[in-house]
Every structure is written in structure tokens, then in C-alpha cells.
Write a protein that holds these residues in place. Structure first.
Motif, PDB file in Angstrom:
ATOM      1  N   ARG A 275      21.601  44.817  20.763  1.00 27.05           N
ATOM      2  CA  ARG A 275      21.098  43.836  21.422  1.00 27.05           C
ATOM      3  C   ARG A 275      21.493  42.409  21.238  1.00 27.05           C
ATOM      4  N   ALA A 276      21.838  42.221  20.006  1.00 33.92           N
ATOM      5  CA  ALA A 276      22.444  40.907  19.578  1.00 33.92           C
ATOM      6  C   ALA A 276      23.634  40.721  20.423  1.00 33.92           C
ATOM      7  N   SER A 277      24.572  41.678  20.281  1.00 33.50           N
ATOM      8  CA  SER A 277      26.146  41.603  20.926  1.00 33.50           C
ATOM      9  C   SER A 277      25.784  41.243  22.325  1.00 33.50           C
ATOM     10  N   SER A 285      30.534  33.931  23.593  1.00 32.99           N
ATOM     11  CA  SER A 285      30.930  33.769  22.337  1.00 32.99           C
ATOM     12  C   SER A 285      31.437  34.782  21.503  1.00 32.99           C
ATOM     13  N   VAL A 286      32.085  34.577  20.440  1.00 34.92           N
ATOM     14  CA  VAL A 286      32.720  35.727  19.460  1.00 34.92           C
ATOM     15  C   VAL A 286      32.134  35.145  18.158  1.00 34.92           C
ATOM     16  N   CYS A 287      31.979  36.449  17.526  1.00 32.96           N
ATOM     17  CA  CYS A 287      31.483  36.378  16.159  1.00 32.96           C
ATOM     18  C   CYS A 287      32.524  36.392  15.003  1.00 32.96           C
ATOM     19  N   LYS A 288      32.238  35.537  14.099  1.00 32.89           N
ATOM     20  CA  LYS A 288      33.191  35.607  12.607  1.00 32.89           C
ATOM     21  C   LYS A 288      32.577  36.531  11.520  1.00 32.89           C
ATOM     22  N   LYS A 289      31.154  36.427  11.579  1.00 29.18           N
ATOM     23  CA  LYS A 289      30.740  37.268  10.263  1.00 29.18           C
ATOM     24  C   LYS A 289      29.449  37.519  10.622  1.00 29.18           C
ATOM     25  N   ILE A 290      28.597  38.656   9.957  1.00 31.55           N
ATOM     26  CA  ILE A 290      27.425  39.158  10.266  1.00 31.55           C
ATOM     27  C   ILE A 290      26.503  38.988   9.033  1.00 31.55           C
ATOM     28  N   VAL A 312      28.913  39.863   5.782  1.00 31.67           N
ATOM     29  CA  VAL A 312      30.059  40.731   5.964  1.00 31.67           C
ATOM     30  C   VAL A 312      31.228  39.785   6.870  1.00 31.67           C
ATOM     31  N   ASP A 313      32.142  39.599   6.512  1.00 29.95           N
ATOM     32  CA  ASP A 313      33.352  39.040   7.206  1.00 29.95           C
ATOM     33  C   ASP A 313      33.739  40.066   8.074  1.00 29.95           C
ATOM     34  N   LEU A 314      34.238  39.398   9.187  1.00 26.17           N
ATOM     35  CA  LEU A 314      34.856  40.502  10.097  1.00 26.17           C
ATOM     36  C   LEU A 314      36.171  40.365  10.207  1.00 26.17           C
ATOM     37  N   PRO A 315      37.067  41.349  10.567  1.00 24.56           N
ATOM     38  CA  PRO A 315      38.475  41.352  10.361  1.00 24.56           C
ATOM     39  C   PRO A 315      38.883  40.121  11.441  1.00 24.56           C
ATOM     40  N   TYR A 316      38.341  39.819  12.546  1.00 29.61           N
ATOM     41  CA  TYR A 316      38.745  38.870  13.186  1.00 29.61           C
ATOM     42  C   TYR A 316      37.604  38.419  14.224  1.00 29.61           C
ATOM     43  N   PRO A 317      37.507  37.379  14.887  1.00 21.86           N
ATOM     44  CA  PRO A 317      36.137  36.755  15.888  1.00 21.86           C
ATOM     45  C   PRO A 317      36.258  37.793  17.023  1.00 21.86           C
ATOM     46  N   VAL A 321      31.012  45.516  20.371  1.00 21.92           N
ATOM     47  CA  VAL A 321      29.673  45.872  19.655  1.00 21.92           C
ATOM     48  C   VAL A 321      30.270  47.231  18.881  1.00 21.92           C
ATOM     49  N   ARG A 322      31.448  47.723  19.043  1.00 24.43           N
ATOM     50  CA  ARG A 322      31.567  48.983  18.319  1.00 24.43           C
ATOM     51  C   ARG A 322      31.999  48.430  16.778  1.00 24.43           C
ATOM     52  N   LEU A 323      32.868  47.484  16.719  1.00 22.62           N
ATOM     53  CA  LEU A 323      33.219  46.757  15.489  1.00 22.62           C
ATOM     54  C   LEU A 323      32.123  46.190  14.837  1.00 22.62           C
ATOM     55  N   LEU A 324      31.244  45.435  15.628  1.00 21.06           N
ATOM     56  CA  LEU A 324      30.093  44.949  15.082  1.00 21.06           C
ATOM     57  C   LEU A 324      29.061  45.958  14.542  1.00 21.06           C
ATOM     58  N   THR A 325      28.815  46.916  15.256  1.00 25.00           N
ATOM     59  CA  THR A 325      28.036  48.066  14.642  1.00 25.00           C
ATOM     60  C   THR A 325      28.354  48.828  13.492  1.00 25.00           C
ATOM     61  N   LYS A 326      29.811  49.125  13.440  1.00 26.07           N
ATOM     62  CA  LYS A 326      30.452  49.691  12.153  1.00 26.07           C
ATOM     63  C   LYS A 326      30.172  48.898  11.086  1.00 26.07           C
TER      64      LYS A 326
END
Length: 425
Positions: A275-277, A285-290, A312-317, A321-326
Motif C-alpha cells: 500500500r505504501a509503495s 516519488s522514489v524512496c531512499k530509506k525505510i 534500512v538504507d536502500l541500495p538506490y532510490p 515494491v519488490r525491493l522495498l518489500t524484501k
């Protein structure tokens, strides 16, 4: 050329959540209704005929007998239905006026400057929305936004006399409304401010309109001064521009029951991230951390307390949803502790930006173009066939930990399998 005097209208849906439930249940047209919060907790909306018997915020488990006694029908909240009906109402309003500011899910300001026969337009808006959506609205028209709010309040309070439309651009009508409205009904005047104003002898909206404006500013704030100026007929507030993209996005829910195992908590976090994604991509927008957090109930003295979260810092903005969920599910594994009864999870998307606003070095990894295309297809399918039609594998379709919504109506306008049907005898 002299500048035109501004005219505002406030269009406000009557008992919106309850009205949405009645649209597809004509058998409840004269039956009082209440709508409950998440997990059927407490009353968050009441139809007009339910208000004498039920207070806002009353816990459902305490008033079941009272609802049955007065023939009041309870509904679990159906936010998918309410959100879709709101979009339909606002879209109709936009076709009938020059400019609109959507103020909330059930309210919109409109700019009617330069338009003649305002009362007729107000009634046209009211009948058009009712005919197009089945939702009754009140329309208040005035020279300022604060007065338009008061006019709308009067239109609803005196429904039978006004027909749901009140125009107080005329000073005589404006003054009548100000004299006959308690100061507590003025937009922005809360209970504490009402007490302060009462101590100064300011009891009605007219008293506030006539109060010394510099005194109000020095004793309270410039906001109260502007409110008084608006009541006196001086516009201080304009129609707002669309809100800028949010800098944070949060999705937080109570579970339908206490969870002790890790797997269902991971499913819940994956669902909330889905839902957030969606919200993230909707604003481009894109997200840099969660940040992911879980906690137990905090008010039961019999239960052990625990709360923990992780950034958690993400590898890139990204908006994938697949990367965010993992990343979120991995974080849950790190913050989870066995032996506790968890009641809530939360995911937050942080450091949001628009694509191209961030600066990468030459060798930094960026989101693959293929991922962007996949997310676009995902949103197109869910936009056409309903939310959740296509989802990540970690999101269950009907989890047993989901919110308790035992009295929820069908999603008549957003799900093909729940379309309104009419049976002919």
C-alpha cells in the motif's frame, strides 16, 4: 479596472461515510447508521438520525445494546468505497465550477468569483452531485472561506428551511448568521480557544467578527486575527494550490488479533509496504530509506510490552515494491522477538524525492528501467481491475490476521466481483 470581489463556496457531503453506505442500500434510507473504526473499535461517523443516540468515539462493544434498542445499523469502515465515492463527488464538482480546492475526503472549496445567480448555481451543484453519485451535500456561499464554512453549517442546521444551500454574500444575511452562530462553530476555534474567548465575552461569531483584531493577534495569534477578519468580510485565505509531494509516507495498521509467530507479521509488513509503495508511485516519488517497526499492545496490564524498529538504507532510490518489500521483511526478522503478543506493525518510506532530484556519482547503481516499466504495468492492472488484483507473492489474499471488519459492506464501485446487483421478481 476594479478587482472583482472574491466569492467562495464550501461543498460538504452530509454524513459522508453513512451516506456512502446508503447509496447502495436504499432499504436503509430512513434507518439510522453508524460507521466504526478499524477492527470495529469505536464510532467514527453517524447519520443525522443516529446522532441523538450515539456519541462520536464511543466503543462499539459498549453500545451494542443501545444500537439494537434504537434500530441503528452498524457498518465496518470501507475506505475503498469511501475513497472512490469521494473522487466521483469531487470530479463532478470540478465540472461545474471554475476552480476547486479539495479540502478533505468530503469537503471542497470552490471559487465562484464573477458568477451571477449564486443561489441557483449552489442548487445546481447540490442536485448534480446527488443525481450523479447519490450523495447529499450542503453548499455554503460567502465572500470569504471562513464565512463559507459558516454558511455551509447553517445550510445543514436549517436543512428544511434552506434546502441545503445558503448564500450569505448579502451583508444582512451574513450578519444574521453571525449573530445566530455560537463561536464554537467557527472554523478553527477549538474547545480551549472557545473557553479563552468566552472569558473575554466573545460568545457568538458576531462577537468575534467585531472584536479588536490587534488584541486578538497579541493575546492569541495571527491565525485568530485572520479568522476575525474573515468573519468581518475581509478575505485572508485563498484557494490553496495542490499539495506538494509528501516527504514521508506511512502505512500503519492494528492486526485483527495478537500475533506471536514471525511469518504472519512478515505477511502484514509486506501488505503494508504494498500500500505504501502505491502511494509513493502515485505522487511520482522514489524512496531512499525505510523504517519498519512492530509493537505489542500497550494498554493491557496482563501482556508483556515490547516495541522495536529499524531504519534500512536502500541500495538506490526506488519505487519498486519488490525491493522495498524484501528490505522490509528482512528488517522484521531483525527486530522480532519471540514470546510477545504483537498487535501492530508500521512501515515508513523516508527521504523521498522526485526522480532526477538526487545526485549520484558516476558509478552508483540506479533503478533499472525494466523495474520502472514493471511497476507501471502493476499500477495499470490494479487501477483497472481493483487494488490487489496483482500483488507480490508475500501478500496473502485473505489473511486471518487482517482487520476485523465483520460488518463491512461490499466494495460496490472498486471490485468486479462485488458489483451492485438488482434482482427482479
Amino acid at each position: 479596472m476594479s478587482k472583482q470581489v472574491p466569492v467562495f463556496a464550501l461543498i460538504d457531503c452530509n454524513s459522508f461515510y453513512a451516506s456512502c453506505e446508503r447509496v447502495f442500500r436504499p432499504d436503509l434510507a430512513r434507518v439510522p447508521i453508524v460507521v466504526l473504526s478499524n477492527n470495529d473499535g469505536c464510532v467514527i461517523a453517524r447519520s443525522y438520525d443516529a446522532k441523538p443516540f450515539v456519541k462520536m468515539g464511543e466503543p462499539y462493544f459498549q453500545i451494542k445494546h443501545k444500537l439494537k434498542q434504537h434500530g441503528i445499523v452498524p457498518f465496518s469502515s470501507n475506505y475503498a468505497l469511501y475513497g472512490d465515492m469521494s473522487e466521483r463527488v469531487m470530479s463532478l464538482i470540478e465540472t461545474m465550477v471554475p476552480a476547486v480546492e479539495v479540502y478533505s475526503i468530503d469537503e471542497a472549496f470552490a471559487d465562484l468569483t464573477g458568477i451571477s445567480n449564486l443561489d441557483a448555481l449552489g442548487r445546481q451543484i447540490r442536485s448534480g452531485v446527488l443525481r450523479g453519485t447519490g450523495i447529499p451535500v450542503g453548499v455554503g456561499i460567502a465572500r470569504t472561506k471562513t464565512l463559507a464554512k459558516l454558511a455551509n453549517h447553517t445550510a445543514k442546521r436549517l436543512q428544511s428551511e434552506t434546502g441545503g444551500v445558503v448564500d450569505i454574500c448579502d451583508p444582512f444575511k451574513r450578519d444574521w448568521v453571525l449573530r445566530n452562530t455560537d463561536v464554537s462553530q467557527v472554523w478553527g476555534i477549538g474547545r480551549r480557544m472557545e473557553m479563552h474567548l468566552d472569558a473575554l465575552g466573545i460568545k457568538t461569531a458576531m462577537d468575534l467578527a467585531k472584536a479588536d483584531q490587534w488584541m486578538l493577534r497579541s493575546k492569541f495569534s495571527v491565525v485568530i486575527e485572520k479568522t476575525a477578519r474573515e468573519l468581518a468580510g475581509t478575505p485572508c485565505l485563498e484557494l490553496d494550490e495542490p499539495d506538494p509531494p509528501k516527504q514521508e509516507i506511512c502505512c500503519s495498521r492494528m492486526f485483527g488479533k495478537r500475533l506471536t509467530e514471525l511469518q504472519p507479521i512478515k505477511e502484514a509488513v509486506a501488505t503494508y509496504m504494498m500500500r505504501a509503495s502505491e502511494k509513493l508511485r502515485a505522487q511520482g516519488s522514489v524512496c531512499k530509506k525505510i523504517r519498519v517497526s512492530i509493537r505489542t499492545g500497550m494498554f493491557n496490564p496482563e501482556e508483556a510490552k515490547f516495541a522495536n524498529g529499524l531504519v534500512v538504507d536502500l541500495p538506490y532510490p526506488t519505487d519498486d515494491v519488490r525491493l522495498l518489500t524484501k528490505a522490509a521483511v528482512d528488517a522484521v526478522e531483525r527486530v522480532y522477538r519471540p514470546g510477545f503478543k504483537f498487535s501492530k506493525a508500521e512501515v515508513m518510506l523516508l527521504n523521498l524525492c522526485q526522480p532526477g532530484e538526487y545526485t549520484d556519482d558516476l558509478f552508483a547503481v540506479s533503478q533499472p528501467a525494466e523495474a520502472t516499466r514493471i511497476m507501471a504495468v502493476l499500477d495499470q492492472i490494479n487501477g483497472r481491475w481493483g487494488r490487489g488484483t496483482l500483488r507480490t507473492a508475500s501478500v496473502p489474499s485473505n489473511p486471518d490476521w487482517g482487520m476485523r471488519r465483520e460488518m463491512m459492506s461490499q466494495s460496490f464501485t472498486t471490485r468486479l466481483d462485488q458489483l451492485w446487483t438488482v434482482h427482479c421478481k
